[in-house]
Design a protein around this motif. Structure first.
Motif, PDB file in Angstrom:
ATOM      1  N   VAL A  32      32.323  14.618 -32.830  1.00  0.00           N
ATOM      2  CA  VAL A  32      33.565  14.958 -33.537  1.00  0.00           C
ATOM      3  C   VAL A  32      33.883  13.803 -34.472  1.00  0.00           C
ATOM      4  O   VAL A  32      34.085  12.675 -34.019  1.00  0.00           O
ATOM      5  N   ASN A  33      33.904  14.078 -35.767  1.00  0.00           N
ATOM      6  CA  ASN A  33      34.177  13.041 -36.759  1.00  0.00           C
ATOM      7  C   ASN A  33      35.473  13.348 -37.495  1.00  0.00           C
ATOM      8  O   ASN A  33      35.795  14.533 -37.704  1.00  0.00           O
ATOM      9  N   PRO A  34      36.229  12.307 -37.921  1.00  0.00           N
ATOM     10  CA  PRO A  34      37.478  12.572 -38.647  1.00  0.00           C
ATOM     11  C   PRO A  34      37.292  13.486 -39.858  1.00  0.00           C
ATOM     12  O   PRO A  34      38.166  14.282 -40.189  1.00  0.00           O
ATOM     13  N   VAL A  35      36.140  13.393 -40.514  1.00  0.00           N
ATOM     14  CA  VAL A  35      35.933  14.229 -41.709  1.00  0.00           C
ATOM     15  C   VAL A  35      35.945  15.718 -41.363  1.00  0.00           C
ATOM     16  O   VAL A  35      36.292  16.555 -42.200  1.00  0.00           O
ATOM     17  N   ASP A  36      35.600  16.059 -40.130  1.00  0.00           N
ATOM     18  CA  ASP A  36      35.607  17.476 -39.746  1.00  0.00           C
ATOM     19  C   ASP A  36      37.024  18.045 -39.893  1.00  0.00           C
ATOM     20  O   ASP A  36      37.202  19.165 -40.392  1.00  0.00           O
ATOM     21  N   SER A  37      38.011  17.271 -39.445  1.00  0.00           N
ATOM     22  CA  SER A  37      39.408  17.721 -39.565  1.00  0.00           C
ATOM     23  C   SER A  37      39.836  17.792 -41.030  1.00  0.00           C
ATOM     24  O   SER A  37      40.580  18.680 -41.428  1.00  0.00           O
TER      25      SER A  37
ATOM     26  N   GLU B 179      43.080  15.245 -30.874  1.00  0.00           N
ATOM     27  CA  GLU B 179      42.973  13.842 -30.422  1.00  0.00           C
ATOM     28  C   GLU B 179      42.423  12.966 -31.547  1.00  0.00           C
ATOM     29  O   GLU B 179      42.926  11.868 -31.793  1.00  0.00           O
ATOM     30  N   SER B 180      41.424  13.462 -32.246  1.00  0.00           N
ATOM     31  CA  SER B 180      40.847  12.695 -33.359  1.00  0.00           C
ATOM     32  C   SER B 180      41.913  12.405 -34.422  1.00  0.00           C
ATOM     33  O   SER B 180      42.009  11.294 -34.950  1.00  0.00           O
ATOM     34  N   GLU B 181      42.729  13.406 -34.718  1.00  0.00           N
ATOM     35  CA  GLU B 181      43.736  13.256 -35.779  1.00  0.00           C
ATOM     36  C   GLU B 181      44.847  12.288 -35.388  1.00  0.00           C
ATOM     37  O   GLU B 181      45.565  11.796 -36.258  1.00  0.00           O
TER      38      GLU B 181
ATOM     39  N   GLY C 240      35.509   4.452 -29.836  1.00  0.00           N
ATOM     40  CA  GLY C 240      34.146   4.980 -29.744  1.00  0.00           C
ATOM     41  C   GLY C 240      34.119   6.401 -30.276  1.00  0.00           C
ATOM     42  O   GLY C 240      34.536   6.649 -31.406  1.00  0.00           O
ATOM     43  N   LYS C 241      33.670   7.355 -29.469  1.00  0.00           N
ATOM     44  CA  LYS C 241      33.465   8.721 -29.975  1.00  0.00           C
ATOM     45  C   LYS C 241      33.981   9.784 -29.029  1.00  0.00           C
ATOM     46  O   LYS C 241      33.962   9.637 -27.815  1.00  0.00           O
ATOM     47  N   LEU C 242      34.372  10.912 -29.619  1.00  0.00           N
ATOM     48  CA  LEU C 242      34.625  12.163 -28.897  1.00  0.00           C
ATOM     49  C   LEU C 242      33.435  13.080 -29.135  1.00  0.00           C
ATOM     50  O   LEU C 242      32.892  13.119 -30.245  1.00  0.00           O
ATOM     51  N   VAL C 243      33.072  13.833 -28.108  1.00  0.00           N
ATOM     52  CA  VAL C 243      31.996  14.817 -28.279  1.00  0.00           C
ATOM     53  C   VAL C 243      32.422  16.168 -27.714  1.00  0.00           C
ATOM     54  O   VAL C 243      33.286  16.249 -26.830  1.00  0.00           O
TER      55      VAL C 243
END
Ligand SMILES: NC(=O)c1ccc[n+]([C@@H]2O[C@H](COP(=O)([O-])OP(=O)(O)OC[C@H]3O[C@@H](n4cnc5c(N)ncnc54)[C@H](OP(=O)(O)O)[C@@H]3O)[C@@H](O)[C@H]2O)c1
Length: 314
Positions: free
Chosen positions: A40-45, A300-302, A308-311
């Protein structure tokens, strides 16, 4: 059947909908990977909300560039990849899914030392961190000022910079300072008084700055502390970079990368995998969500404080 996260209009995380469909066939020159985890990357949002990239909504859109999984189908004539191969996928389209289509140049063999979740966490963060530091010419003995050191890009940037032989001073909230120290950076809290704290952390000054925070504070500190604007980059404030005379690159549409930067991003993913196999690159997974809960992962990402990372796990 396969599962995919799709959306048919820009909007908040609630536009993301799990749908079922047939497992795709490999397109000419491509493969199909059964996804074990997707990054999950910020750019996805940003893409989902319409802030980045343009979408043709004549049909439902998929999301997600990064994954790791097992190759299950290979088109005729594709060499070097076989069903059963465990791979890291980067730069794909629609990785929020149980199955994703990719081309061989979007695959890196997954080292046994990395889990599928860790493999899925490499694509955009490791590729971006490596490309930006290489494009800025960070060298042994130099000092890097890194804003947002505890996120996906930040943790990768610290580790690449250390392998290049550079010192790193990185900003994060105090709760994440121990993590930055573990990775080999000197932690500094962002917020009022930042420039003074940064001067104290590196009395001999800074050579290169990478802004992964996008705040005025981060940009202003970088401009004040790094003498050469050609060695200051933001990966967040793309629209302001030209006016400020600093560097920027974007992997999202419209991409501002030339062939060399594209090459470096792919090299960064492979390099992170190689270093991880040698125990010299760590990938921290701070949260995992079932694929169908992709909307919650993006919420959560937003919030902007992922460590680290969310998957996503199908
Ligand atoms: N241009 C490109 O090609 C490109 C490529 C990759 C990423 N990006 C962008 O780069 C940014 C970072 O990406 P990412 O994947 O590393 O994000 P991320 O994993 O979500 O990390 C966000 C980090 O930002 C930190 N942070 C929040 N507020 C901050 C502040 N005021 N000052 C300093 N740090 C702060 C948080 O640390 P604390 O929790 O400690 O506050 C958190 O660890 C995103 O905007 C992303 O879209 C651009």
């Amino acid at each position: 059947m396969a599962q995919f996260i799709r959306y048919t209009e820009h909007g908040g995380p609630e536009v993301l909908t799990p749908v079922e469909g047939p497992v795709p066939d490999p397109p000419e020159g491509g493969v199909v990977v059964e996804v074990r985890a997707a990054g999950v990357n910020p750019v996805d949002s940003k893409i989902r909300s319409g802030r980045r990239g343009t979408r043709d909504f004549s049909r439902p859109q998929g999301l997600g560039a990064d994954a790791a999984g097992v190759v299950v189908a290979v088109a005729d004539g594709v060499d070097g990849v076989r069903p059963g191969d465990e791979v890291i996928v980067h730069g794909a389209s629609g990785a929020y899914a149980s199955h994703v289509v990719a081309t061989p140049d979007q695959l890196v063999p997954k080292p046994a030392e990395l889990s599928f979740e860790q493999g899925a966490a490499l694509g955009i963060p490791a590729g971006t961190a490596y490309q930006v530091l290489r494009s800025l010419g960070l060298r042994e003995g130099e000092t890097l000022l890194l804003h947002a050191g505890s996120g996906g890009v930040g943790q990768a940037a610290i580790q690449f910079a250390r392998t290049f032989g550079a010192r790193v001073v990185a900003t994060a909230s105090p709760a994440n300072h121990d993590r930055l120290r573990e990775l080999g950076a000197v932690p500094v809290a962002y917020g009022p008084g930042l420039v003074d704290r940064l001067r104290e952390a590196a009395p001999d000054g800074y050579d290169v700055a990478l802004d992964g925070a996008g705040t005025d504070e981060a940009i202003e500190a970088s401009l004040e502390l790094v003498p050469d604007r050609d060695r200051v980059a933001t990966i967040v404030r793309m629209a302001d970079a030209a006016d400020l005379g600093i560097r920027t690159w974007s992997g999202a549409i419209p991409s501002t990368m030339g062939p060399e930067e594209v090459r470096l991003r792919a090299e960064g993913v492979a390099e992170a995998a190689r270093l991880a196999a040698e125990g010299r690159f760590e990938v921290e997974i701070s949260g995992r969500y079932p694929l169908a809960e992709a909307a919650d992962a993006q919420r959560e990402s937003e919030d902007g404080h992922v460590r680290g990372k969310l998957v996503l796990v199908p």
